[in-house]
Scaffold this motif. Structure first.
Motif, PDB file in Angstrom:
ATOM      1  N   GLN A 156       0.831  -1.199   0.000  1.00  0.00           N
ATOM      2  CA  GLN A 156       0.000   0.000   0.000  1.00  0.00           C
ATOM      3  C   GLN A 156       0.866   1.250   0.000  1.00  0.00           C
ATOM      4  OE1 GLN A 156      -2.490  -0.425   3.453  1.00  0.00           O
ATOM      5  NE2 GLN A 156      -3.293  -2.411   2.788  1.00  0.00           N
ATOM      6  N   ARG A 157       0.318   2.336  -0.508  1.00  0.00           N
ATOM      7  CA  ARG A 157       1.038   3.592  -0.401  1.00  0.00           C
ATOM      8  C   ARG A 157       0.987   4.069   1.049  1.00  0.00           C
ATOM      9  NH1 ARG A 157       0.710   9.024  -0.019  1.00  0.00           N
ATOM     10  NH2 ARG A 157       2.224  10.233  -1.218  1.00  0.00           N
ATOM     11  N   ALA A 158       2.140   4.311   1.626  1.00  0.00           N
ATOM     12  CA  ALA A 158       2.206   4.826   2.992  1.00  0.00           C
ATOM     13  C   ALA A 158       3.432   5.724   3.110  1.00  0.00           C
ATOM     14  CB  ALA A 158       2.297   3.672   3.999  1.00  0.00           C
ATOM     15  N   VAL A 159       3.309   6.730   3.968  1.00  0.00           N
ATOM     16  CA  VAL A 159       4.413   7.672   4.172  1.00  0.00           C
ATOM     17  C   VAL A 159       5.248   7.185   5.351  1.00  0.00           C
ATOM     18  CG1 VAL A 159       5.055  10.066   4.575  1.00  0.00           C
ATOM     19  CG2 VAL A 159       2.984   9.526   3.265  1.00  0.00           C
ATOM     20  N   VAL A 160       6.369   6.565   5.030  1.00  0.00           N
ATOM     21  CA  VAL A 160       7.245   5.977   6.035  1.00  0.00           C
ATOM     22  C   VAL A 160       8.311   7.003   6.420  1.00  0.00           C
ATOM     23  CG1 VAL A 160       8.833   4.081   6.507  1.00  0.00           C
ATOM     24  CG2 VAL A 160       6.875   3.713   4.989  1.00  0.00           C
ATOM     25  N   VAL A 161       8.379   7.333   7.689  1.00  0.00           N
ATOM     26  CA  VAL A 161       9.387   8.307   8.127  1.00  0.00           C
ATOM     27  C   VAL A 161      10.118   7.779   9.347  1.00  0.00           C
ATOM     28  CG1 VAL A 161       9.882  10.669   8.819  1.00  0.00           C
ATOM     29  CG2 VAL A 161       7.961  10.203   7.281  1.00  0.00           C
ATOM     30  N   ASP A 162      11.329   7.324   9.167  1.00  0.00           N
ATOM     31  CA  ASP A 162      12.209   6.962  10.279  1.00  0.00           C
ATOM     32  C   ASP A 162      13.312   8.018  10.361  1.00  0.00           C
ATOM     33  OD1 ASP A 162      13.777   6.314   8.055  1.00  0.00           O
ATOM     34  OD2 ASP A 162      14.935   4.915   9.261  1.00  0.00           O
ATOM     35  N   ALA A 163      14.301   7.778  11.201  1.00  0.00           N
ATOM     36  CA  ALA A 163      15.355   8.786  11.393  1.00  0.00           C
ATOM     37  C   ALA A 163      16.171   8.980  10.120  1.00  0.00           C
ATOM     38  CB  ALA A 163      16.265   8.380  12.556  1.00  0.00           C
ATOM     39  N   ASN A 164      16.353   7.911   9.329  1.00  0.00           N
ATOM     40  CA  ASN A 164      17.073   8.045   8.064  1.00  0.00           C
ATOM     41  C   ASN A 164      16.316   8.947   7.095  1.00  0.00           C
ATOM     42  OD1 ASN A 164      19.451   6.222   8.221  1.00  0.00           O
ATOM     43  ND2 ASN A 164      17.902   4.664   8.570  1.00  0.00           N
ATOM     44  N   ILE A 165      15.027   8.620   6.909  1.00  0.00           N
ATOM     45  CA  ILE A 165      14.217   9.360   5.949  1.00  0.00           C
ATOM     46  C   ILE A 165      14.032  10.800   6.422  1.00  0.00           C
ATOM     47  CG2 ILE A 165      11.932   9.460   4.877  1.00  0.00           C
ATOM     48  CD1 ILE A 165      11.951   6.375   4.911  1.00  0.00           C
ATOM     49  N   GLU A 166      13.925  10.976   7.731  1.00  0.00           N
ATOM     50  CA  GLU A 166      13.837  12.318   8.300  1.00  0.00           C
ATOM     51  C   GLU A 166      15.048  13.156   7.887  1.00  0.00           C
ATOM     52  OE1 GLU A 166      11.878  12.698  12.383  1.00  0.00           O
ATOM     53  OE2 GLU A 166      14.012  12.810  12.806  1.00  0.00           O
ATOM     54  N   ARG A 167      16.212  12.536   7.967  1.00  0.00           N
ATOM     55  CA  ARG A 167      17.441  13.249   7.613  1.00  0.00           C
ATOM     56  C   ARG A 167      17.512  13.514   6.113  1.00  0.00           C
ATOM     57  NH1 ARG A 167      20.427   9.981   9.763  1.00  0.00           N
ATOM     58  NH2 ARG A 167      21.027   8.681   8.017  1.00  0.00           N
ATOM     59  N   VAL A 168      17.200  12.508   5.304  1.00  0.00           N
ATOM     60  CA  VAL A 168      17.250  12.664   3.848  1.00  0.00           C
ATOM     61  C   VAL A 168      16.289  13.768   3.403  1.00  0.00           C
ATOM     62  CG1 VAL A 168      16.775  11.541   1.640  1.00  0.00           C
ATOM     63  CG2 VAL A 168      17.977  10.278   3.441  1.00  0.00           C
ATOM     64  N   VAL A 169      15.073  13.735   3.913  1.00  0.00           N
ATOM     65  CA  VAL A 169      14.063  14.713   3.500  1.00  0.00           C
ATOM     66  C   VAL A 169      14.430  16.113   3.995  1.00  0.00           C
ATOM     67  CG1 VAL A 169      11.646  15.399   3.803  1.00  0.00           C
ATOM     68  CG2 VAL A 169      12.228  13.007   3.304  1.00  0.00           C
ATOM     69  N   ALA A 170      14.940  16.201   5.224  1.00  0.00           N
ATOM     70  CA  ALA A 170      15.341  17.516   5.756  1.00  0.00           C
ATOM     71  C   ALA A 170      16.415  18.129   4.866  1.00  0.00           C
ATOM     72  CB  ALA A 170      15.840  17.379   7.186  1.00  0.00           C
ATOM     73  N   ARG A 171      17.288  17.298   4.310  1.00  0.00           N
ATOM     74  CA  ARG A 171      18.345  17.807   3.427  1.00  0.00           C
ATOM     75  C   ARG A 171      17.800  18.128   2.033  1.00  0.00           C
ATOM     76  NH1 ARG A 171      23.148  13.643   5.536  1.00  0.00           N
ATOM     77  NH2 ARG A 171      23.573  14.848   7.431  1.00  0.00           N
ATOM     78  N   LEU A 172      16.972  17.236   1.514  1.00  0.00           N
ATOM     79  CA  LEU A 172      16.407  17.464   0.180  1.00  0.00           C
ATOM     80  C   LEU A 172      15.723  18.821   0.097  1.00  0.00           C
ATOM     81  CD1 LEU A 172      14.732  14.082  -0.878  1.00  0.00           C
ATOM     82  CD2 LEU A 172      16.462  15.356  -2.160  1.00  0.00           C
ATOM     83  N   PHE A 173      14.998  19.173   1.160  1.00  0.00           N
ATOM     84  CA  PHE A 173      14.215  20.415   1.153  1.00  0.00           C
ATOM     85  C   PHE A 173      14.862  21.498   2.006  1.00  0.00           C
ATOM     86  CE2 PHE A 173      11.313  16.984   0.059  1.00  0.00           C
ATOM     87  CZ  PHE A 173      10.611  17.515  -1.014  1.00  0.00           C
ATOM     88  N   ALA A 174      16.064  21.233   2.529  1.00  0.00           N
ATOM     89  CA  ALA A 174      16.774  22.210   3.375  1.00  0.00           C
ATOM     90  C   ALA A 174      15.846  22.800   4.428  1.00  0.00           C
ATOM     91  CB  ALA A 174      17.392  23.309   2.512  1.00  0.00           C
TER      92      ALA A 174
END
Length: 338
Positions: A127-145
């Motif tokens: 299923q489509r789900a928005v998975v946010v762990d500490a890794n993804i949190e860091r990647v996304v925080a950087r992608l969008f500064a």
DNA sequence: AAGTCGTGGGT
DNA sequence: TACCCAAGACT
């Protein structure tokens, strides 16, 4: 992201290779619980042990709980093991032995929070789900500064993640981001030149990707003191079971007195004996405090019902949390003259 | 909703 | 050494 994952996905015992059918939800769930705040290297052998001993929900729901706690010893965050058992029982009793198929229903099960529900829904159920762990949190925080500091930035990070999660293969997308965070978009010295997302990354463009995510300062850890009481009788040592909740809850343990701001000495021994303090101490660091343990030894000549007597030579199989395994090893070394 | 809850590896 | 950090959940 998906193309990078197809080419670079880590091979893991709980993971299906990209493009292959989803793995057993039980194995996905077990791995996700074990991996909470815990490294892949630490989880790998425990996952093998658990799946061999308890291969499905029915086996785990019927398991002897003390045996499960013993098997979990050393992994830490022992509430996970208590909730693991509770979850298996609920799935067996109220869901016919299989997971409910929606993220919301998964979220309602013991030990399954926002992250784990989304991970299972996407990885095991497609299923489509928005998975946010500490890794993804860091990647996304950087992608969008994202400049806002954690934890206040969590809603903004999740909203940003929601915008980039695809409708198809969102499980592979999440696992790809986690692999990226683990090996490329690392907390320090990220390898941006090897990153498939660098041309889309505002953090990379800023010249200081490692500045994200911004984090609030941490409080210092207080120092506490306690005493381990090693009661020995005929080659056996006295062990106790800790209270069912709280620190190291439900785990087998060496007896301790109170933990306080100053060394408590021989206060509150588990049983009467001629206690003497050994010279050294054992230090251990928990998440929110440091602990220094004095080591007291007492030789008993009569039985005591204060706990469970365990053969000293087999102490390694008692399933003691690391702090007690460490203290026990130090005491045995001292008593044997090392 | 900030505090509680483990441990081991990396730097 | 001391600190950071990790496939977070629960209260």
């Amino acid at each position: 992201m998906l193309a990078w994952y197809d080419a670079h996905a880590r091979t893991l015992p709980w993971r299906a290779p990209p493009g292959e059918p989803a793995p057993d939800p039980y194995r996905v769930w077990l791995s996700e619980i074990m991996l909470q705040q815990t490294t892949v290297a630490t989880v790998r052998p425990k996952f093998a042990l658990f799946t061999a001993r308890w291969p499905d929900f029915a086996a785990l729901a019927a398991a002897d709980e003390a045996e499960v706690m013993t098997a979990w010893a050393g992994l830490g965050y022992y509430a996970r093991a208590r909730n693991l058992i509770a979850c298996a029982k609920v799935v067996t009793a109220r869901h016919g032995g299989a997971f409910p198929g929606t993220e919301a229903a998964l979220r309602a099960l013991p030990g399954i929070g926002d992250y784990t529900a989304a991970a299972i829904a996407s990885i095991a159920f497609g299923q489509r789900a928005v998975v946010v762990d500490a890794n993804i949190e860091r990647v996304v925080a950087r992608l969008f500064a994202i400049d806002q500091p954690l934890p206040a930035a969590r809603p903004a990070i999740r909203a940003a993640a929601d915008r980039i999660v695809p409708d198809m293969r969102s499980g592979d997308f999440a696992q790809g981001l986690m692999d990226l965070g683990s090996g490329i978009c690392t907390p320090r010295a990220p390898k941006c030149l090897a990153c498939p997302l660098n041309h889309d990354c505002a953090g990379f463009a800023s010249g200081a990707p490692e500045a994200y995510p911004v984090k609030a300062a941490k409080a210092a850890k207080p120092q506490r003191y306690g005493t381990i009481f090693w009661a020995e009788r005929q080659g056996q040592v006295l062990l106790v079971r800790r209270p069912p909740r709280g620190l190291l809850g439900g785990m087998r343990a060496l007896p301790t007195g109170p933990w306080a701001d100053a060394a408590p000495g021989l206060a509150d021994p588990p049983t009467a004996a001629d206690w003497r303090l050994l010279g050294g101490t054992v230090a251990h660091v928990f998440t929110h405090f440091r602990l220094e343990l004095a080591l007291a030894v007492g030789v008993l000549d009569r039985h005591s019902n204060a706990g469970e007597w365990w053969p000293v030579a087999e102490l390694d199989s008692a399933g003691l949390p690391t702090v007690f395994a460490k203290a026990g090893a130090a005491i045995r070394a001292a008593l044997s003259g090392d």
